[in-house]
Enzyme design. Structure first.
Site, PDB file in Angstrom:
ATOM      1  N   LYS A  42       0.812  -1.418  -0.042  1.00  0.00           N
ATOM      2  CA  LYS A  42      -0.022  -0.184   0.044  1.00  0.00           C
ATOM      3  C   LYS A  42       0.943   1.204  -0.102  1.00  0.00           C
ATOM      4  O   LYS A  42       0.245   2.453  -0.096  1.00  0.00           O
ATOM      5  CB  LYS A  42      -1.001   0.042   1.193  1.00  0.00           C
ATOM      6  CG  LYS A  42      -1.989  -1.080   1.216  1.00  0.00           C
ATOM      7  CD  LYS A  42      -2.974  -1.053  -0.292  1.00  0.00           C
ATOM      8  CE  LYS A  42      -3.705   0.019  -0.281  1.00  0.00           C
ATOM      9  NZ  LYS A  42      -5.018  -0.513  -1.052  1.00  0.00           N
TER      10      LYS A  42
HETATM   11  N1  PMP Z   1      -3.121  -7.385   1.508  1.00  0.00           N
HETATM   12  C1  PMP Z   1      -3.047  -6.571   2.621  1.00  0.00           C
HETATM   13  C2  PMP Z   1      -2.159  -6.982   3.929  1.00  0.00           C
HETATM   14  C3  PMP Z   1      -3.662  -5.433   2.354  1.00  0.00           C
HETATM   15  O1  PMP Z   1      -3.557  -4.391   3.473  1.00  0.00           O
HETATM   16  C4  PMP Z   1      -4.169  -4.759   1.319  1.00  0.00           C
HETATM   17  C5  PMP Z   1      -4.646  -3.579   1.007  1.00  0.00           C
HETATM   18  N2  PMP Z   1      -5.867  -3.102   1.955  1.00  0.00           N
HETATM   19  C6  PMP Z   1      -4.136  -5.864   0.217  1.00  0.00           C
HETATM   20  C7  PMP Z   1      -3.613  -7.309   0.480  1.00  0.00           C
HETATM   21  C8  PMP Z   1      -5.104  -5.721  -1.036  1.00  0.00           C
HETATM   22  O2  PMP Z   1      -4.582  -4.580  -1.874  1.00  0.00           O
HETATM   23  P1  PMP Z   1      -5.636  -3.802  -2.708  1.00  0.00           P
HETATM   24  O3  PMP Z   1      -6.321  -2.735  -1.736  1.00  0.00           O
HETATM   25  O4  PMP Z   1      -4.831  -3.107  -3.832  1.00  0.00           O
HETATM   26  O5  PMP Z   1      -6.771  -4.399  -3.502  1.00  0.00           O
END
Ligand code: PMP
Length: 338
Positions: A42
């Protein structure tokens, strides 16, 4: 040499996952996003969202970035905000790991914990953060923005312009599949768009945890969720702006019982200590490998570092309360005494 921490975001290595590759006869590669300065995927969204707000003239020095987040986006935003001279106000559901909350406070975010309630409830963390940003924009003389990661497509753009390009270059264009879970959808839809622009043969798969509604949506058109997962940061119940226009080639619904043993083996056998969402991702990559057959190269995302979940995912007491499998080594006492 990087002029600041911001330039250290991205350009993460691809790491071969040995056991997953050997068991499937494919090359299963993990994009090591835990190596970003904020230790998660992120950081990229944090950077692209703040860059976009600056370009639009919405932030002045000392201004405030407000966000509702499971933690990692808050950390990414705060890393970038501190380096650029902004404050962050972060709204987080109280169910998220203590380690992420501690990291946010340590980095200097102003943290507001709220009870975890569904999105349709006006007191949901995302909605609270939106209202707070609106208020602060009126009262703070330096300006305030709502990062709005779910519906701000600067998030997805970051992955089109960086993550997807890096994967293409690092695999010399020999990538057959990409798999990811969804929180906002920025990673999955962004990398999919970037890779599909390079080659129409790349297969893209969604890996959904139990409790998420997208598997159902992409297989039968209905946003319907069942069950639950201890993974954090993933599990979406609606089509966010970042997911608009995106369709996966395959969708998988992955129970924690399938994902967590992968994480436990990786830390013991491959020296990779990763969070729960990464287990869902790798389980999804293994399923796609079986779908495509041996000889293919499949990339997935190693979303964040495992120490972020030491008190949950790597705590036998916690796993026991959830009736989840506990690896034998986790309960074992040290054999050497001095
Ligand atoms: N894994 C973790 C640990 C996350 O914090 C996030 C984001 N909230 C994601 C996966 C998913 O990423 P995205 O928001 O790009 O879908």
């Amino acid at each position: 040499m990087h002029p600041s921490v911001i330039e250290a975001i991205g350009n993460t290595p691809l790491i071969r996952l040995r056991r997953a590759s050997e068991e499937t006869g494919c090359e299963i590669l993990g994009k090591a996003e835990f190596m970003n300065p904020g230790q998660s995927v992120k950081d990229r969204a944090g950077l692209f969202i703040i860059d976009d707000a600056e370009r639009k003239g919405l932030l002045r020095p000392g201004g405030v970035v407000v966000e509702g987040t499971a933690g990692n986006t808050g950390i990414g935003l705060t890393v970038v905000a501190k380096a650029r001279g902004y404050r962050t106000v972060i709204v987080i559901p109280d169910t998220q790991s203590q380690e992420k909350k501690d990291a946010l406070r340590l980095l200097g975010a102003e943290l507001i914990e709220v009870p975890a309630v569904p999105y349709k409830n006006p007191n949901n963390y995302v909605k609270v953060s939106g209202r707070l940003a609106e208020q602060l924009a009126k009262t703070d003389s330096n300006g305030a923005i709502w990062a709005n990661q779910f519906d701000n497509i600067a998030n997805r753009d970051g992955h089109i312009r960086t993550t997807a390009q890096e994967i293409w270059t690092q695999t010399n264009g020999k990538v057959d599949g990409f798999v990811s879970a969804v929180g906002t959808g920025g990673t999955l839809a962004g990398v999919a768009a970037g890779l599909r622009e390079k080659s129409r043969n790349v297969k893209v798969a969604l890996a959904d945890p139990l409790g998420a509604a997208l598997y159902s949506y992409y297989t039968n058109g209905e946003l319907k969720a069942e069950g639950s997962s201890i993974t954090e940061g993933i599990g979406q119940g609606r089509i966010t702006a970042n997911l608009e226009g995106f369709t996966p080639d395959f969708s998988y619904l992955i129970p924690d019982e399938e994902a967590l043993p992968i994480i436990f083996d990786l830390v013991q056998e491959e020296g990779l200590c990763l969070g729960g969402s990464t287990g869902i991702n790798i389980a999804g990559a293994i399923r796609l490998a079986r779908e495509l057959g041996p000889g293919h190269t499949i990339v997935t995302v190693l979303c964040d570092y495992g120490t972020r979940y030491q008190s949950k995912l790597f705590n036998p007491e916690f796993l026991r309360t959830k009736n989840l499998p506990i690896p034998e080594w986790m309960d074992r006492q040290p054999e050497i005494s001095v």
